[in-house]
Structure formats: C-alpha cells, structure tokens
Motif scaffolding. Structure first.
Motif, PDB file in Angstrom:
ATOM      1  N   LEU A 128      -9.737   5.338   8.669  1.00 13.63           N
ATOM      2  CA  LEU A 128      -9.795   5.014   7.252  1.00 13.63           C
ATOM      3  C   LEU A 128     -10.866   3.969   6.999  1.00 13.63           C
ATOM      4  O   LEU A 128     -10.977   2.984   7.724  1.00 13.63           O
ATOM      5  N   GLY A 166      -1.218  13.371   4.377  1.00 13.61           N
ATOM      6  CA  GLY A 166      -2.647  13.667   4.395  1.00 13.61           C
ATOM      7  C   GLY A 166      -3.465  12.422   4.636  1.00 13.61           C
ATOM      8  O   GLY A 166      -4.635  12.510   4.993  1.00 13.61           O
ATOM      9  N   GLY A 167      -2.887  11.243   4.415  1.00 11.01           N
ATOM     10  CA  GLY A 167      -3.535  10.018   4.848  1.00 11.01           C
ATOM     11  C   GLY A 167      -4.064   9.096   3.784  1.00 11.01           C
ATOM     12  O   GLY A 167      -4.251   7.918   4.036  1.00 11.01           O
ATOM     13  N   GLY A 168      -4.347   9.595   2.574  1.00 10.99           N
ATOM     14  CA  GLY A 168      -4.953   8.742   1.566  1.00 10.99           C
ATOM     15  C   GLY A 168      -4.100   7.532   1.241  1.00 10.99           C
ATOM     16  O   GLY A 168      -2.873   7.629   1.118  1.00 10.99           O
ATOM     17  N   ILE A 169      -4.734   6.371   1.137  1.00 11.89           N
ATOM     18  CA  ILE A 169      -4.010   5.118   0.888  1.00 11.89           C
ATOM     19  C   ILE A 169      -4.431   4.535  -0.449  1.00 11.89           C
ATOM     20  O   ILE A 169      -5.620   4.477  -0.767  1.00 11.89           O
ATOM     21  N   ILE A 193       3.456   0.638   2.831  1.00 18.53           N
ATOM     22  CA  ILE A 193       3.021  -0.276   3.885  1.00 18.53           C
ATOM     23  C   ILE A 193       2.836  -1.670   3.307  1.00 18.53           C
ATOM     24  O   ILE A 193       2.200  -1.847   2.265  1.00 18.53           O
ATOM     25  N   ARG A 224      -9.638  12.726   9.687  1.00 22.73           N
ATOM     26  CA  ARG A 224      -8.678  13.071  10.746  1.00 22.73           C
ATOM     27  C   ARG A 224      -9.486  13.533  11.954  1.00 22.73           C
ATOM     28  O   ARG A 224     -10.112  14.584  11.917  1.00 22.73           O
ATOM     29  N   LEU A 250       0.842  -1.190   0.000  1.00 19.06           N
ATOM     30  CA  LEU A 250       0.000   0.000   0.000  1.00 19.06           C
ATOM     31  C   LEU A 250       0.876   1.238   0.000  1.00 19.06           C
ATOM     32  O   LEU A 250       2.007   1.216   0.509  1.00 19.06           O
ATOM     33  N   PHE A 288      -9.101   2.172  -0.569  1.00 20.52           N
ATOM     34  CA  PHE A 288      -9.218   2.967   0.640  1.00 20.52           C
ATOM     35  C   PHE A 288      -9.830   4.331   0.348  1.00 20.52           C
ATOM     36  O   PHE A 288      -9.628   4.905  -0.730  1.00 20.52           O
ATOM     37  N   GLY A 289     -10.540   4.857   1.335  1.00 21.67           N
ATOM     38  CA  GLY A 289     -10.951   6.248   1.306  1.00 21.67           C
ATOM     39  C   GLY A 289      -9.815   7.138   1.759  1.00 21.67           C
ATOM     40  O   GLY A 289      -8.734   6.654   2.121  1.00 21.67           O
ATOM     41  N   SER A 290     -10.031   8.436   1.734  1.00 17.06           N
ATOM     42  CA  SER A 290      -8.992   9.397   2.104  1.00 17.06           C
ATOM     43  C   SER A 290      -8.864   9.577   3.612  1.00 17.06           C
ATOM     44  O   SER A 290      -7.904  10.189   4.078  1.00 17.06           O
ATOM     45  N   LEU A 297      -6.281   9.016  12.570  1.00 14.71           N
ATOM     46  CA  LEU A 297      -6.868   8.998  11.232  1.00 14.71           C
ATOM     47  C   LEU A 297      -7.711   7.739  11.107  1.00 14.71           C
ATOM     48  O   LEU A 297      -7.223   6.635  11.347  1.00 14.71           O
ATOM     49  N   SER A 334      -3.914   1.092  -2.883  1.00 13.60           N
ATOM     50  CA  SER A 334      -3.431  -0.285  -2.951  1.00 13.60           C
ATOM     51  C   SER A 334      -2.607  -0.443  -4.216  1.00 13.60           C
ATOM     52  O   SER A 334      -3.094  -0.203  -5.321  1.00 13.60           O
ATOM     53  N   GLN A 375       0.776   5.279   1.115  1.00 11.88           N
ATOM     54  CA  GLN A 375       0.038   6.302   1.841  1.00 11.88           C
ATOM     55  C   GLN A 375       0.724   7.646   1.670  1.00 11.88           C
ATOM     56  O   GLN A 375       1.871   7.831   2.081  1.00 11.88           O
ATOM     57  N   PHE A 414      -0.758  -5.385   9.416  1.00 13.01           N
ATOM     58  CA  PHE A 414      -0.020  -4.343   8.733  1.00 13.01           C
ATOM     59  C   PHE A 414       1.377  -4.187   9.305  1.00 13.01           C
ATOM     60  O   PHE A 414       1.582  -4.269  10.515  1.00 13.01           O
ATOM     61  N   PRO A 450       1.245   1.148  13.323  1.00 13.17           N
ATOM     62  CA  PRO A 450       0.678   0.566  12.103  1.00 13.17           C
ATOM     63  C   PRO A 450      -0.835   0.709  12.072  1.00 13.17           C
ATOM     64  O   PRO A 450      -1.472   0.904  13.101  1.00 13.17           O
ATOM     65  N   LEU A 451      -1.362   0.559  10.880  1.00 12.88           N
ATOM     66  CA  LEU A 451      -2.814   0.523  10.727  1.00 12.88           C
ATOM     67  C   LEU A 451      -3.405  -0.583  11.587  1.00 12.88           C
ATOM     68  O   LEU A 451      -2.881  -1.692  11.649  1.00 12.88           O
ATOM     69  N   TYR A 464      -7.846  -4.062  -1.703  1.00 10.73           N
ATOM     70  CA  TYR A 464      -8.601  -3.017  -1.037  1.00 10.73           C
ATOM     71  C   TYR A 464      -8.599  -1.720  -1.825  1.00 10.73           C
ATOM     72  O   TYR A 464      -7.618  -1.368  -2.463  1.00 10.73           O
TER      73      TYR A 464
END
Lengths: 109, 112
Positions: free
Chosen positions: B90, A40-43, A86, B108, A35, B103-105, B88, A45, A37, A99, B42-43, B101
């Motif tokens: 997700l 800002g956080g967006g992930i 990740i 926060r 993954l 994922f969305g953004s 965060l 795949s 990332q 993860f 980690p997530l 998968y």
C-alpha cells in the motif's frame, strides 16, 4: 505484548445494531488514526484524533489520553460497513506509526 | 479513487524477476509512504519520504528499493524477491509526515 491492541478481533452484527470497536495502546502518542479497509485492500482514513471526540455521519470516534484508549462507534450499522477497522497510533518519542491488528466487522442484513 | 493511484493492481512475479510498483498522488501532499500488509498481520511501515527525501527505512531488506523522483511519484523497485514477500503493498500520502493519510488501493503481489 503488542503496543496497540484492538477488541474484538472479529465482530458480527445485525443490520441496525450499534457497534463499538476498542483500541488500547501502551505508548505515549501524539495522535491516533482510525482506518477502514474494505475487501480487496483499499484503505480509507476515517478519523485522526488527539483528544476528545469526532463525529462523521454514523461514525463517532473518542479518545481518552489518560487511559490510553480509543473507541470507534457505528450507529445504525449497515452491510456496507462490513470491513476491517484498524487503529493506528503515532508515537510522541519518534514520529512512527504503529498499527493495531484490526477488527473484522461483518454486518448481516 | 482516493487521489492516490497505485499500479499495477495485481502482480505475479518469479523470484528472479525485476519489477516496479508505482504510486502517484496529485493532492499536493509532501509525504509519501510504502506499507506492507501480509496475511493476518498488521500493516507494516516500510519507507517514508518527506519532501522527496527518505526519512525512514524500517529495516527493509535491500531487495526492496524505493525511489521518489518528485513529490507526486513514488516507486518501489523489486528484485530477487522471496515467496514470503507476497503481500498487499500500500502507498499512502499526507500533507506532512504523520498527518491524516490518504491510501491507495494497493498492489497485490504474488511471488512464485
């Protein structure tokens, strides 16, 4: 000991360099995900692997099931590749995803 | 946009507030997930829904309450949160549980 480990933890590279990020795991798995990332956080795949090798553009992912190891390679790296990468594995005994801690990559122009 | 939309993007709430996070996908996926990502950790998988049925709950405190009214929508209801819940959050979806998968953004969340 974590079930999924990544190395290096942090990586700084010059633009154009070939980059390798490693993932090792200690459990039986049915699949492994890479993954990306962004700040800002967006992930996103990138790959899902259960054997062999996959390629998408400048990205290549390999997995060796016997050695419990996977690598993500980036050829001709670019600043836009700067992100956290990740590794995530799906355990065979129970449909659970674990993860890794992530590798923070910074590519400098 | 990845096909998975999360709202709001940012949320600040007090410890006595009640709020909800929303996730929406129109990819035709049958599985939806909530993940938590705290700083330098980690997530962590929180909940999994497959065909609108909760199939996994990873020892998440009851102050987090998921809801999946249909295969396209997933909510995370929050109440009496603690500052350590700031993270965060997700949402992700997949065609079937455990497959690739999307994922969305993320949202926060800051608890004050």
């Amino acid at each position: 000991k974590n079930e999924v480990e990544q190395s290096p933890q942090n990586l700084t590279a010059q633009e154009g360099e070939f980059i390798t990020i490693n993932c090792s795991y200690s459990v039986g798995i049915s699949a492994l995900h890479w993954l990306q990332q962004h700040p800002g956080g967006g992930i996103v795949s990138l790959f899902m692997l259960s054997s062999g090798k996959k390629k998408h553009g400048r990205l290549i992912a390999t997995i060796n099931i016997q050695e419990k190891h996977s690598s993500l390679h980036i050829t001709a790296s670019h600043p836009r590749d700067s992100a956290v990468y990740i590794c995530a594995v799906m355990k065979t005994s129970y449909d659970k995803v674990i993860f890794g801690p992530g590798t923070s990559l910074s590519v400098i122009p | 946009e990845t096909g998975v939309t999360q709202t709001p993007r940012h949320l600040v709430m007090g410890m006595t507030n009640k709020k909800s996070l929303k996730c929406e996908q129109h990819l035709g996926h049958n599985a939806m997930y909530w993940y938590k990502q705290s700083a330098k950790k980690p997530l962590e998988l929180m909940f999994v829904y497959s065909l609108e049925e909760r199939v996994e709950n990873n020892s998440v405190p009851s102050r987090f309450s998921p809801e999946c009214p249909n295969s396209s929508h997933l909510f995370l209801h929050l109440h009496t949160l603690q500052p350590e819940d700031s993270a965060l959050y997700l949402c992700a979806s997949s065609q079937a549980k455990g497959q690739g998968y999307t994922f969305g953004s993320g949202t926060r969340l800051t608890v004050v």
